[in-house]
Design a protein around this motif. Sequence first.
Motif, mmCIF file in Angstrom:
data_model
loop_
_atom_site.group_PDB
_atom_site.id
_atom_site.type_symbol
_atom_site.label_atom_id
_atom_site.label_comp_id
_atom_site.label_asym_id
_atom_site.label_seq_id
_atom_site.Cartn_x
_atom_site.Cartn_y
_atom_site.Cartn_z
ATOM 1 N N PRO A 159 -0.663 -0.536 -0.655
ATOM 2 C CA PRO A 159 -0.801 0.290 0.569
ATOM 3 C C PRO A 159 -0.091 -0.324 1.778
ATOM 4 C CG PRO A 159 -2.896 0.108 -0.581
ATOM 5 C CD PRO A 159 -1.968 -0.860 -1.239
ATOM 6 N N LYS A 160 -0.187 -1.657 1.916
ATOM 7 C CA LYS A 160 0.463 -2.310 3.053
ATOM 8 C C LYS A 160 1.975 -2.230 2.930
ATOM 9 C CE LYS A 160 -3.403 -5.519 3.573
ATOM 10 N NZ LYS A 160 -3.828 -6.935 3.561
ATOM 11 N N LEU A 161 2.491 -2.385 1.711
ATOM 12 C CA LEU A 161 3.938 -2.309 1.514
ATOM 13 C C LEU A 161 4.465 -0.903 1.787
ATOM 14 C CD1 LEU A 161 4.302 -4.452 -1.759
ATOM 15 C CD2 LEU A 161 4.886 -5.125 0.587
ATOM 16 N N VAL A 162 3.679 0.096 1.418
ATOM 17 C CA VAL A 162 4.105 1.483 1.644
ATOM 18 C C VAL A 162 4.110 1.812 3.143
ATOM 19 C CG1 VAL A 162 3.465 3.891 1.274
ATOM 20 C CG2 VAL A 162 3.363 2.271 -0.629
ATOM 21 N N LEU A 163 3.104 1.319 3.865
ATOM 22 C CA LEU A 163 2.993 1.630 5.291
ATOM 23 C C LEU A 163 3.878 0.760 6.165
ATOM 24 C CD1 LEU A 163 -0.879 2.119 5.633
ATOM 25 C CD2 LEU A 163 0.880 3.883 5.620
ATOM 26 N N ALA A 164 4.305 -0.387 5.654
ATOM 27 C CA ALA A 164 5.067 -1.332 6.489
ATOM 28 C C ALA A 164 6.348 -0.743 7.069
ATOM 29 C CB ALA A 164 5.368 -2.596 5.688
ATOM 30 N N PRO A 165 7.197 -0.045 6.284
ATOM 31 C CA PRO A 165 8.432 0.494 6.887
ATOM 32 C C PRO A 165 8.175 1.469 8.022
ATOM 33 C CG PRO A 165 8.585 0.504 4.496
ATOM 34 C CD PRO A 165 7.164 0.182 4.827
ATOM 35 N N SER A 166 7.247 2.410 7.828
ATOM 36 C CA SER A 166 6.966 3.374 8.895
ATOM 37 C C SER A 166 6.360 2.685 10.106
ATOM 38 C CB SER A 166 6.031 4.469 8.382
ATOM 39 O OG SER A 166 4.807 3.915 7.940
ATOM 40 N N PHE A 167 5.544 1.650 9.869
ATOM 41 C CA PHE A 167 4.959 0.915 10.983
ATOM 42 C C PHE A 167 6.030 0.194 11.790
ATOM 43 C CE2 PHE A 167 3.249 -3.092 12.652
ATOM 44 C CZ PHE A 167 2.265 -2.599 13.496
ATOM 45 N N VAL A 168 6.965 -0.448 11.105
ATOM 46 C CA VAL A 168 8.041 -1.173 11.793
ATOM 47 C C VAL A 168 8.937 -0.196 12.558
ATOM 48 C CG1 VAL A 168 10.100 -2.588 11.449
ATOM 49 C CG2 VAL A 168 8.002 -3.096 10.181
ATOM 50 N N ILE A 169 9.264 0.941 11.926
ATOM 51 C CA ILE A 169 10.118 1.933 12.587
ATOM 52 C C ILE A 169 9.433 2.482 13.840
ATOM 53 C CG2 ILE A 169 11.124 4.234 12.337
ATOM 54 C CD1 ILE A 169 11.669 3.528 9.405
ATOM 55 N N ALA A 170 8.133 2.818 13.724
ATOM 56 C CA ALA A 170 7.394 3.329 14.877
ATOM 57 C C ALA A 170 7.297 2.274 15.971
ATOM 58 C CB ALA A 170 5.995 3.780 14.458
ATOM 59 N N LEU A 171 7.070 1.029 15.568
ATOM 60 C CA LEU A 171 6.955 -0.048 16.543
ATOM 61 C C LEU A 171 8.237 -0.223 17.335
ATOM 62 C CD1 LEU A 171 4.987 -2.305 17.499
ATOM 63 C CD2 LEU A 171 6.117 -3.818 15.856
ATOM 64 N N LEU A 194 -6.451 -13.449 -9.469
ATOM 65 C CA LEU A 194 -6.113 -12.065 -9.746
ATOM 66 C C LEU A 194 -4.842 -11.987 -10.564
ATOM 67 C CD1 LEU A 194 -6.804 -10.506 -6.234
ATOM 68 C CD2 LEU A 194 -8.266 -10.405 -8.251
ATOM 69 N N SER A 195 -4.779 -10.994 -11.383
ATOM 70 C CA SER A 195 -3.575 -10.755 -12.170
ATOM 71 C C SER A 195 -2.474 -10.208 -11.273
ATOM 72 C CB SER A 195 -3.872 -9.771 -13.297
ATOM 73 O OG SER A 195 -4.230 -8.509 -12.759
ATOM 74 N N PRO A 196 -1.220 -10.322 -11.690
ATOM 75 C CA PRO A 196 -0.125 -9.765 -10.869
ATOM 76 C C PRO A 196 -0.294 -8.279 -10.574
ATOM 77 C CG PRO A 196 0.753 -11.240 -12.536
ATOM 78 C CD PRO A 196 -0.717 -11.089 -12.836
ATOM 79 N N ALA A 197 -0.795 -7.541 -11.562
ATOM 80 C CA ALA A 197 -0.993 -6.102 -11.341
ATOM 81 C C ALA A 197 -2.053 -5.846 -10.277
ATOM 82 C CB ALA A 197 -1.390 -5.427 -12.649
ATOM 83 N N ALA A 198 -3.138 -6.645 -10.295
ATOM 84 C CA ALA A 198 -4.195 -6.486 -9.293
ATOM 85 C C ALA A 198 -3.692 -6.857 -7.909
ATOM 86 C CB ALA A 198 -5.406 -7.341 -9.671
ATOM 87 N N ARG A 199 -2.891 -7.929 -7.838
ATOM 88 C CA ARG A 199 -2.331 -8.318 -6.542
ATOM 89 C C ARG A 199 -1.392 -7.234 -6.000
ATOM 90 N NH1 ARG A 199 -0.626 -14.628 -7.771
ATOM 91 N NH2 ARG A 199 -2.760 -15.444 -8.041
ATOM 92 N N LEU A 200 -0.608 -6.666 -6.905
ATOM 93 C CA LEU A 200 0.315 -5.614 -6.484
ATOM 94 C C LEU A 200 -0.446 -4.387 -5.982
ATOM 95 C CD1 LEU A 200 3.229 -4.627 -6.238
ATOM 96 C CD2 LEU A 200 3.060 -3.794 -8.602
ATOM 97 N N SER A 201 -1.519 -4.019 -6.687
ATOM 98 C CA SER A 201 -2.304 -2.859 -6.260
ATOM 99 C C SER A 201 -2.979 -3.110 -4.917
ATOM 100 C CB SER A 201 -3.358 -2.516 -7.319
ATOM 101 O OG SER A 201 -4.274 -3.590 -7.483
ATOM 102 N N ARG A 202 -3.353 -4.387 -4.651
ATOM 103 C CA ARG A 202 -3.968 -4.709 -3.368
ATOM 104 C C ARG A 202 -2.967 -4.610 -2.219
ATOM 105 N NH1 ARG A 202 -7.229 -10.303 -2.508
ATOM 106 N NH2 ARG A 202 -8.752 -9.134 -3.734
ATOM 107 N N TRP A 203 -1.746 -5.055 -2.476
ATOM 108 C CA TRP A 203 -0.720 -5.071 -1.429
ATOM 109 C C TRP A 203 0.083 -3.777 -1.323
ATOM 110 C CZ3 TRP A 203 0.090 -8.469 2.397
ATOM 111 C CH2 TRP A 203 -0.560 -9.697 2.326
#
Length: 295
Positions: A16-28, A5-14
Amino acid sequence: MTTSLSPAARLSRWMPKLVLAPSFVIALFFIYGLIAWNGYLSLSASRLLPNYTYVGFRQYANLFESERWWVALTNLGIFGGLFLFFGMAIGLLLAILLDQKIRAEGVLRTIYLYPMALSFIVTGTAWKWILNPGLGLEKLMHEWGWASFQFDWLINPDRAIYTVAIAGVWQSAGFVMALFLAGLRGIDDSILKAAQIDGASLPRIYWRIIIPSLRPVFFSTLMVLSHLAIKSFDLVMALTAGGPGYATDMPATFMYTMAFSRGNIGLGAASATIMLTTVAAIVVPYLYSELRTKR
């Protein structure tokens, strides 16, 4: 043959997880981590400050030996029963009235819903003025010439809990009305027309057909109101502050008083754990039934 995969495709795949990670960690940490910490404090010898000496279920034994805790549970039963019954009954009645396609429905719906836009602090403060014998309803009746009128429930230890129920029902009835009205508008009109052709009266149609069709709405409303009743704090504090004495104490106000005013963190943590368990016993089956229905 696999293609990288190209870097752009890898970034687009990850992304959503990067966006949700901070709120998930804070809630946890700040929700579930603090819940776990509170649970451990309830098993410790904590008093004015946290003390991590393990004492087992001693705090729970002290909790259920406390007369004030049993008063809080009794008040929760009285308040919860009145809050659920009258909140749902009045809300359903208002929804049925608005479902008759009356004039100015939008204005009336806004008026009925307005109390729900207020916080429980505002509601409690307003009803404290209304029910104060020296300021509100009783004083007004005396000025109108009814010198024998008396309504001192707010300062009567045996009746004060009913003033909390009055204020709670006043605020929640409009919200319940909105839920039931949405359910009424979702019923197929052809069923109602067929019943009318068969000669069924309007009260009979509602009693036999429409209200039974609202069973999912009843269940959802019961869950929401039960949750609100169990964790009632701000309404009680604004209206009665748990008084007179501790006559209107609820589990939430008991927890706050023990943990922050009486310097007994362990006992307050035990009462908070009991409240959490009670709420979970109501919410978890509801969530399970909702998820199973969607599947």
